[in-house]
Design a protein around this motif. Structure first.
Motif, PDB file in Angstrom:
ATOM      1  N   VAL A   1       0.838  -1.212   0.000  1.00  0.00           N
ATOM      2  CA  VAL A   1       0.000   0.000   0.000  1.00  0.00           C
ATOM      3  C   VAL A   1       0.869   1.256   0.000  1.00  0.00           C
ATOM      4  N   GLN A   2       1.985   1.212   0.702  1.00  0.00           N
ATOM      5  CA  GLN A   2       2.909   2.358   0.706  1.00  0.00           C
ATOM      6  C   GLN A   2       3.440   2.638  -0.704  1.00  0.00           C
ATOM      7  N   ASN A   3       3.780   1.572  -1.426  1.00  0.00           N
ATOM      8  CA  ASN A   3       4.256   1.730  -2.811  1.00  0.00           C
ATOM      9  C   ASN A   3       3.165   2.314  -3.707  1.00  0.00           C
ATOM     10  N   THR A   4       1.934   1.836  -3.501  1.00  0.00           N
ATOM     11  CA  THR A   4       0.791   2.358  -4.270  1.00  0.00           C
ATOM     12  C   THR A   4       0.587   3.844  -3.978  1.00  0.00           C
ATOM     13  N   ARG A   5       0.717   4.201  -2.711  1.00  0.00           N
ATOM     14  CA  ARG A   5       0.528   5.606  -2.313  1.00  0.00           C
ATOM     15  C   ARG A   5       1.579   6.512  -2.957  1.00  0.00           C
ATOM     16  N   LYS A   6       2.808   6.006  -3.050  1.00  0.00           N
ATOM     17  CA  LYS A   6       3.863   6.801  -3.716  1.00  0.00           C
ATOM     18  C   LYS A   6       3.486   7.099  -5.166  1.00  0.00           C
ATOM     19  N   ILE A   7       2.908   6.079  -5.837  1.00  0.00           N
ATOM     20  CA  ILE A   7       2.514   6.244  -7.245  1.00  0.00           C
ATOM     21  C   ILE A   7       1.378   7.258  -7.368  1.00  0.00           C
ATOM     22  N   THR A   8       0.334   7.110  -6.529  1.00  0.00           N
ATOM     23  CA  THR A   8      -0.817   8.022  -6.619  1.00  0.00           C
ATOM     24  C   THR A   8      -0.419   9.450  -6.262  1.00  0.00           C
ATOM     25  N   LYS A   9       0.502   9.588  -5.309  1.00  0.00           N
ATOM     26  CA  LYS A   9       0.981  10.922  -4.922  1.00  0.00           C
ATOM     27  C   LYS A   9       1.727  11.571  -6.088  1.00  0.00           C
ATOM     28  N   ALA A  10       2.567  10.789  -6.768  1.00  0.00           N
ATOM     29  CA  ALA A  10       3.315  11.310  -7.927  1.00  0.00           C
ATOM     30  C   ALA A  10       2.351  11.700  -9.048  1.00  0.00           C
ATOM     31  N   MET A  11       1.329  10.856  -9.290  1.00  0.00           N
ATOM     32  CA  MET A  11       0.345  11.158 -10.339  1.00  0.00           C
ATOM     33  C   MET A  11      -0.463  12.407 -10.004  1.00  0.00           C
ATOM     34  N   GLU A  12      -0.759  12.592  -8.718  1.00  0.00           N
ATOM     35  CA  GLU A  12      -1.474  13.793  -8.271  1.00  0.00           C
ATOM     36  C   GLU A  12      -0.659  15.055  -8.573  1.00  0.00           C
ATOM     37  N   MET A  13       0.639  14.996  -8.283  1.00  0.00           N
ATOM     38  CA  MET A  13       1.501  16.155  -8.510  1.00  0.00           C
ATOM     39  C   MET A  13       1.665  16.447 -10.007  1.00  0.00           C
TER      40      MET A  13
ATOM     41  N   GLN B   1      -7.398  16.903 -16.165  1.00  0.00           N
ATOM     42  CA  GLN B   1      -6.274  16.995 -15.231  1.00  0.00           C
ATOM     43  C   GLN B   1      -6.757  17.325 -13.818  1.00  0.00           C
ATOM     44  N   SER B   2      -7.786  18.176 -13.720  1.00  0.00           N
ATOM     45  CA  SER B   2      -8.347  18.512 -12.401  1.00  0.00           C
ATOM     46  C   SER B   2      -8.991  17.287 -11.762  1.00  0.00           C
ATOM     47  N   ALA B   3      -9.784  16.570 -12.561  1.00  0.00           N
ATOM     48  CA  ALA B   3     -10.461  15.367 -12.046  1.00  0.00           C
ATOM     49  C   ALA B   3      -9.440  14.309 -11.638  1.00  0.00           C
ATOM     50  N   ARG B   4      -8.362  14.176 -12.433  1.00  0.00           N
ATOM     51  CA  ARG B   4      -7.322  13.190 -12.099  1.00  0.00           C
ATOM     52  C   ARG B   4      -6.604  13.594 -10.808  1.00  0.00           C
ATOM     53  N   MET B   5      -6.332  14.891 -10.662  1.00  0.00           N
ATOM     54  CA  MET B   5      -5.658  15.360  -9.448  1.00  0.00           C
ATOM     55  C   MET B   5      -6.508  15.049  -8.209  1.00  0.00           C
ATOM     56  N   VAL B   6      -7.814  15.326  -8.304  1.00  0.00           N
ATOM     57  CA  VAL B   6      -8.723  15.069  -7.179  1.00  0.00           C
ATOM     58  C   VAL B   6      -8.823  13.567  -6.903  1.00  0.00           C
ATOM     59  N   ALA B   7      -8.928  12.761  -7.979  1.00  0.00           N
ATOM     60  CA  ALA B   7      -9.046  11.309  -7.821  1.00  0.00           C
ATOM     61  C   ALA B   7      -7.788  10.714  -7.187  1.00  0.00           C
ATOM     62  N   MET B   8      -6.632  11.185  -7.629  1.00  0.00           N
ATOM     63  CA  MET B   8      -5.370  10.666  -7.089  1.00  0.00           C
ATOM     64  C   MET B   8      -5.147  11.125  -5.647  1.00  0.00           C
ATOM     65  N   LYS B   9      -5.637  12.330  -5.330  1.00  0.00           N
ATOM     66  CA  LYS B   9      -5.540  12.805  -3.935  1.00  0.00           C
ATOM     67  C   LYS B   9      -6.401  11.926  -3.032  1.00  0.00           C
ATOM     68  N   ALA B  10      -7.610  11.621  -3.514  1.00  0.00           N
ATOM     69  CA  ALA B  10      -8.503  10.742  -2.746  1.00  0.00           C
ATOM     70  C   ALA B  10      -7.880   9.357  -2.570  1.00  0.00           C
ATOM     71  N   ALA B  11      -7.243   8.845  -3.628  1.00  0.00           N
ATOM     72  CA  ALA B  11      -6.581   7.535  -3.563  1.00  0.00           C
ATOM     73  C   ALA B  11      -5.423   7.570  -2.565  1.00  0.00           C
ATOM     74  N   SER B  12      -4.641   8.666  -2.580  1.00  0.00           N
ATOM     75  CA  SER B  12      -3.521   8.801  -1.634  1.00  0.00           C
ATOM     76  C   SER B  12      -4.018   8.847  -0.192  1.00  0.00           C
ATOM     77  N   ASP B  13      -5.113   9.598   0.021  1.00  0.00           N
ATOM     78  CA  ASP B  13      -5.698   9.702   1.378  1.00  0.00           C
ATOM     79  C   ASP B  13      -6.232   8.353   1.846  1.00  0.00           C
ATOM     80  N   ASN B  14      -6.893   7.628   0.933  1.00  0.00           N
ATOM     81  CA  ASN B  14      -7.414   6.290   1.282  1.00  0.00           C
ATOM     82  C   ASN B  14      -6.274   5.333   1.616  1.00  0.00           C
ATOM     83  N   ALA B  15      -5.184   5.412   0.834  1.00  0.00           N
ATOM     84  CA  ALA B  15      -4.020   4.559   1.084  1.00  0.00           C
ATOM     85  C   ALA B  15      -3.423   4.867   2.464  1.00  0.00           C
ATOM     86  N   LYS B  16      -3.384   6.148   2.795  1.00  0.00           N
ATOM     87  CA  LYS B  16      -2.862   6.554   4.111  1.00  0.00           C
ATOM     88  C   LYS B  16      -3.709   5.959   5.236  1.00  0.00           C
TER      89      LYS B  16
END
Length: 292
Positions: free
Chosen positions: A14-26, A245-260
């Motif tokens: 899950v930590q590895n997944t979170r790194k990916i979603t965080k990078a995609m969000e940025m 890009q906005s929708a992807r940023m929001v989706a990836m932020k939500a994914a990062s928060d869920n992973a956390k």
């Protein structure tokens, strides 16, 4: 209960997944800013062409371009559906596809023939799945498409309108409101409504001069209105990319928060398992010492 080794493995995964979603969000946040700049840069061109075309139409009231004439009966309809090529952007594509499907159903129920144009892979895939008539498509347009990349697909529908094969043309895209909100939008592209060609008093004053036409006023108005419609579609594509890009940023932020949150829960389970294991070992040691 899962063993501590399994829990450690899950936490790592899950930590590895979170790194990916965080990078995609940025990355999405960075692309969103550039997409917004392109979207804003496209607006003045469309406004300028609209103002000149509106002024020239007023100056030549005896000539009505087919794009400005509402037809008495609608026998054929066209739809330009703009979607994304990639996923991971929440329900953005689903929402515009749902709105487009509802409009297509109302046409179908009324016995109106439908032909479609797809800009973006997701919409093209959907139209093929429902066996819709796709007369042109444009996929893999990238993050910074040029108007020249889109003209071919748009022209097929404009030619069909001029030939009388379709009587209305609609445009479906996701309108950019802000970085959090994007609205699925379905608008009538042709015939152009009086409201879309209306000028403010300031605009009328700014375009109050007359023109010298070459070869004729009709030929110039014809060309300008085609350019205006193309500019409207390009503007919609630019807005759709900013929305993506906005929708992807929001989706990836939500994914990062869920992973956390998941990591926190797994860490708690791991600590409880570890505590239970230590307690069991201590109990065995104490029991063994007492037996001796």
């Amino acid at each position: 209960m899962a063993s501590m080794k399994e829990i450690r493995g899950k936490i790592k995964s899950v930590q590895n997944t979170r790194k990916i979603t965080k990078a995609m969000e940025m990355v999405a946040a960075s692309k969103m800013r550039k997409a917004q700049e392109r979207m804003r840069a496209a607006r003045p061109y469309a406004d300028k062409v609209r103002n000149i075309a509106a002024h020239m139409s007023d100056a030549n009231p005896e000539y009505k371009h087919p794009f400005l004439v509402k037809r008495s009966e609608v026998k054929g309809a066209g739809l330009i559906l703009i979607s994304t090529d990639k996923g991971l952007c929440g329900g953005m594509n689903t929402n515009i596809i749902r709105a487009s499907t509802a409009q297509m159903k109302s046409w179908s129920d009324a016995g109106v023939s439908i032909q479609t144009t797809a800009i973006g892979g997701k919409g093209y895939g959907f139209l093929n799945r429902i066996n819709a008539k796709v007369v042109s498509h444009n996929t893999h347009i990238g993050d910074a498409p040029k108007i020249d990349d889109l003209i071919g697909s748009i022209k097929v529908q404009l030619d069909a309108y001029m030939a009388g094969e379709i009587d209305v043309l609609y445009l479906g895209y996701t309108k950019f409101i802000n970085s959090i909100k994007q609205d699925p939008t379905l608008v009538q592209l042709l015939p152009l409504t009086p409201a879309s060609m209306e000028q403010s008093e300031a605009e009328k004053k700014a375009y109050s001069w007359d023109y010298v036409y070459e070869p004729s006023a009709e030929a110039v108005v014809d060309e300008l209105l085609v350019r205006y419609v193309e500019a409207l579609v390009y503007q919609a594509v630019a807005e759709n990319i900013a929305s993506e890009q906005s929708a992807r940023m929001v989706a990836m932020k939500a994914a990062s928060d869920n992973a956390k949150n998941v990591i926190g829960e797994l860490q708690l389970v791991y600590n409880k398992s570890r505590q239970a294991s230590i307690t069991k070992e201590l109990s065995e040691i104490v029991g063994g010492a007492a037996a001796v």
